[in-house]
Design a protein around this motif. Sequence first.
Motif, PDB file in Angstrom:
ATOM      1  N   SER A  85       0.830  -1.207   0.000  1.00  0.00           N
ATOM      2  CA  SER A  85       0.000   0.000   0.000  1.00  0.00           C
ATOM      3  C   SER A  85       0.861   1.252   0.000  1.00  0.00           C
ATOM      4  O   SER A  85       0.576   2.230  -0.701  1.00  0.00           O
ATOM      5  CB  SER A  85      -0.930   0.002   1.214  1.00  0.00           C
ATOM      6  OG  SER A  85      -1.813  -1.103   1.196  1.00  0.00           O
ATOM      7  N   LEU A  86       1.920   1.250   0.799  1.00  0.00           N
ATOM      8  CA  LEU A  86       2.818   2.398   0.852  1.00  0.00           C
ATOM      9  C   LEU A  86       3.502   2.631  -0.477  1.00  0.00           C
ATOM     10  O   LEU A  86       3.614   3.765  -0.955  1.00  0.00           O
ATOM     11  CB  LEU A  86       3.860   2.186   1.955  1.00  0.00           C
ATOM     12  CG  LEU A  86       3.367   2.358   3.391  1.00  0.00           C
ATOM     13  CD1 LEU A  86       4.370   1.780   4.381  1.00  0.00           C
ATOM     14  CD2 LEU A  86       3.142   3.837   3.696  1.00  0.00           C
ATOM     15  N   ALA A 257      -3.640  -1.107  16.648  1.00  0.00           N
ATOM     16  CA  ALA A 257      -4.162  -0.409  15.467  1.00  0.00           C
ATOM     17  C   ALA A 257      -3.583  -0.995  14.185  1.00  0.00           C
ATOM     18  O   ALA A 257      -4.294  -1.165  13.187  1.00  0.00           O
ATOM     19  CB  ALA A 257      -3.830   1.083  15.565  1.00  0.00           C
ATOM     20  N   CYS A 258      -2.297  -1.329  14.229  1.00  0.00           N
ATOM     21  CA  CYS A 258      -1.664  -1.917  13.044  1.00  0.00           C
ATOM     22  C   CYS A 258      -2.247  -3.292  12.735  1.00  0.00           C
ATOM     23  O   CYS A 258      -2.476  -3.639  11.578  1.00  0.00           O
ATOM     24  CB  CYS A 258      -0.151  -2.019  13.280  1.00  0.00           C
ATOM     25  SG  CYS A 258       0.823  -2.270  11.785  1.00  0.00           S
ATOM     26  N   GLY A 259      -2.538  -4.074  13.782  1.00  0.00           N
ATOM     27  CA  GLY A 259      -3.143  -5.381  13.570  1.00  0.00           C
ATOM     28  C   GLY A 259      -4.546  -5.282  12.985  1.00  0.00           C
ATOM     29  O   GLY A 259      -4.901  -6.033  12.070  1.00  0.00           O
ATOM     30  N   ILE A 260      -5.329  -4.340  13.506  1.00  0.00           N
ATOM     31  CA  ILE A 260      -6.688  -4.148  12.976  1.00  0.00           C
ATOM     32  C   ILE A 260      -6.634  -3.708  11.516  1.00  0.00           C
ATOM     33  O   ILE A 260      -7.381  -4.217  10.663  1.00  0.00           O
ATOM     34  CB  ILE A 260      -7.445  -3.113  13.834  1.00  0.00           C
ATOM     35  CG1 ILE A 260      -7.686  -3.669  15.237  1.00  0.00           C
ATOM     36  CG2 ILE A 260      -8.768  -2.729  13.175  1.00  0.00           C
ATOM     37  CD1 ILE A 260      -8.211  -2.649  16.226  1.00  0.00           C
ATOM     38  N   ARG A 265      -7.759  -3.896   5.981  1.00  0.00           N
ATOM     39  CA  ARG A 265      -7.307  -3.405   4.676  1.00  0.00           C
ATOM     40  C   ARG A 265      -6.280  -4.323   4.016  1.00  0.00           C
ATOM     41  O   ARG A 265      -6.242  -4.444   2.804  1.00  0.00           O
ATOM     42  CB  ARG A 265      -6.701  -2.012   4.827  1.00  0.00           C
ATOM     43  CG  ARG A 265      -7.750  -0.931   5.067  1.00  0.00           C
ATOM     44  CD  ARG A 265      -8.599  -0.725   3.811  1.00  0.00           C
ATOM     45  NE  ARG A 265      -9.607   0.291   4.016  1.00  0.00           N
ATOM     46  CZ  ARG A 265      -9.375   1.599   3.829  1.00  0.00           C
ATOM     47  NH1 ARG A 265      -8.176   2.021   3.480  1.00  0.00           N
ATOM     48  NH2 ARG A 265     -10.349   2.469   4.029  1.00  0.00           N
ATOM     49  N   GLY A 266      -5.434  -4.951   4.820  1.00  0.00           N
ATOM     50  CA  GLY A 266      -4.371  -5.771   4.254  1.00  0.00           C
ATOM     51  C   GLY A 266      -4.770  -7.205   3.996  1.00  0.00           C
ATOM     52  O   GLY A 266      -4.046  -7.945   3.345  1.00  0.00           O
ATOM     53  N   GLY A 267      -5.911  -7.613   4.520  1.00  0.00           N
ATOM     54  CA  GLY A 267      -6.375  -8.970   4.263  1.00  0.00           C
ATOM     55  C   GLY A 267      -5.673 -10.042   5.075  1.00  0.00           C
ATOM     56  O   GLY A 267      -5.689 -11.215   4.695  1.00  0.00           O
ATOM     57  N   MET A 268      -5.050  -9.683   6.192  1.00  0.00           N
ATOM     58  CA  MET A 268      -4.367 -10.682   7.009  1.00  0.00           C
ATOM     59  C   MET A 268      -5.388 -11.630   7.622  1.00  0.00           C
ATOM     60  O   MET A 268      -6.396 -11.211   8.166  1.00  0.00           O
ATOM     61  CB  MET A 268      -3.543  -9.998   8.104  1.00  0.00           C
ATOM     62  CG  MET A 268      -2.693 -10.978   8.905  1.00  0.00           C
ATOM     63  SD  MET A 268      -1.620 -10.183  10.123  1.00  0.00           S
ATOM     64  CE  MET A 268      -2.842  -9.674  11.340  1.00  0.00           C
TER      65      MET A 268
END
Length: 438
Positions: A85-86, A257-260, A265-268
């Motif tokens: 994404s970045l 927050a990063c995990g959520i 958004r990242g599909g993890m």
Amino acid sequence: MGGIEIGAISLGVLLVMLGLRLHVGVAMLLAGAVCYWLVYDGELGSLLFTLNNLAYARFSSYDLAVIPIFVLMGQFAIHGGLSASLFRACASWIGHWRGGLAMSAAGACAGFGAICGSSLATATTMSQVALPELERYHYGQKLATGTVAAAGTLGILIPPSVPLIVYAVLTQESIAALFMAAILPGVLAMLGYMVVIRIMAMRTMRDVERAPRHSWTQRLKSLRDIAPILVIFIVVIVGLYGGWANLTEAASIGAAACGIYAVVRGGMRLSGFYKSLIGTAEASAMIYLVVIGADLLNSGLALGQLPTTLAEWVLGSGFAPLAVLALILVMYLLLGCVMDSLSMILLTIPIFYPVIMGLELFGLSGAEKSIWFGIVALMVVEIGLITPPMGMNLFIVQKYSKSATLSTVSRGILPFIGADVIRIVLVVFIPALSLVWL
């Protein structure tokens, strides 16, 4: 036997074991044991007593306990696809410039470093994301691999940074102050790399097809996609600096927050979450092994009075303070050829820090000098990650490149090392660059 002789023998043993490819944490433990054995003439009672108490004494540190949380945040970023994404966001704005995709890789490494804190993880992840695109648009191998290897070092400079946390614990310095001090040098590093990329691209990419220009709608959408990453960074840094969250609370909020974000958004999925936990455990265990090994070695060196003897000798030698500083920085460059960044910080700070604090440098107070030297040392250690023959980032990027050799990556990194040297000189002679937020 004097402290200098004991220290020289112990450090010699360490270098021999590193040359034999022993893990650096184990090598430090054994070198520290040799130091104790020499100090106490073969009597092992003190060594066993120290080993019995050292782990608890170090790991009961509240600040050091935050490392697994920042590592977990980085693992969520890795397995949640946030690096892609970045890179897409940066490419949508500047990818159509000459050399723009390489600049986008540098910008993405800086952004990823702000939520990862590891240069090796940054280089590994961005190699998989950026190198295929750079090769698809026919970027030269030296430019493509050199960019990713150099920009990967931003992972330990831009907060949160594990080596900076360790430096703060070793020197009893404020982690929040060090994080703030690293922001401007980190931005300067990213901009310096982009200037190098632009110059190289102007010379070698005149006839190379450029990436397509994105519409304003696509650019704004890319900002929306990475907005949570920016929020995570601001929450961690502002929370620490503003005083409304301590280090553990700020790191925990950032990791959650990063995990959520990685899930939404990242599909993890569950497998990614499991890999994140395993990766965190492995990385944290490795870090703590190096920490405990360095503690035993530094404890042994302190018993032999090496740091004190060395500081007194330097201060009484009449050497110019800048000459002493230059010698220390050169030693960091040499150590970078055989050691990783965290090991260098752990091994050298207990020896070099008393020397630096005893010097008169640019009229800095003790607190200012402590923070300034931490940033300068970290920037020089950073170069060690891309210094042949053992720079770890070089091996990582070469592994993920389709056809580049290690020699190609090493040649591609040279212009970026030049930019690093210029930045270090600026921060050394203009301390305000690292103290502007204090």
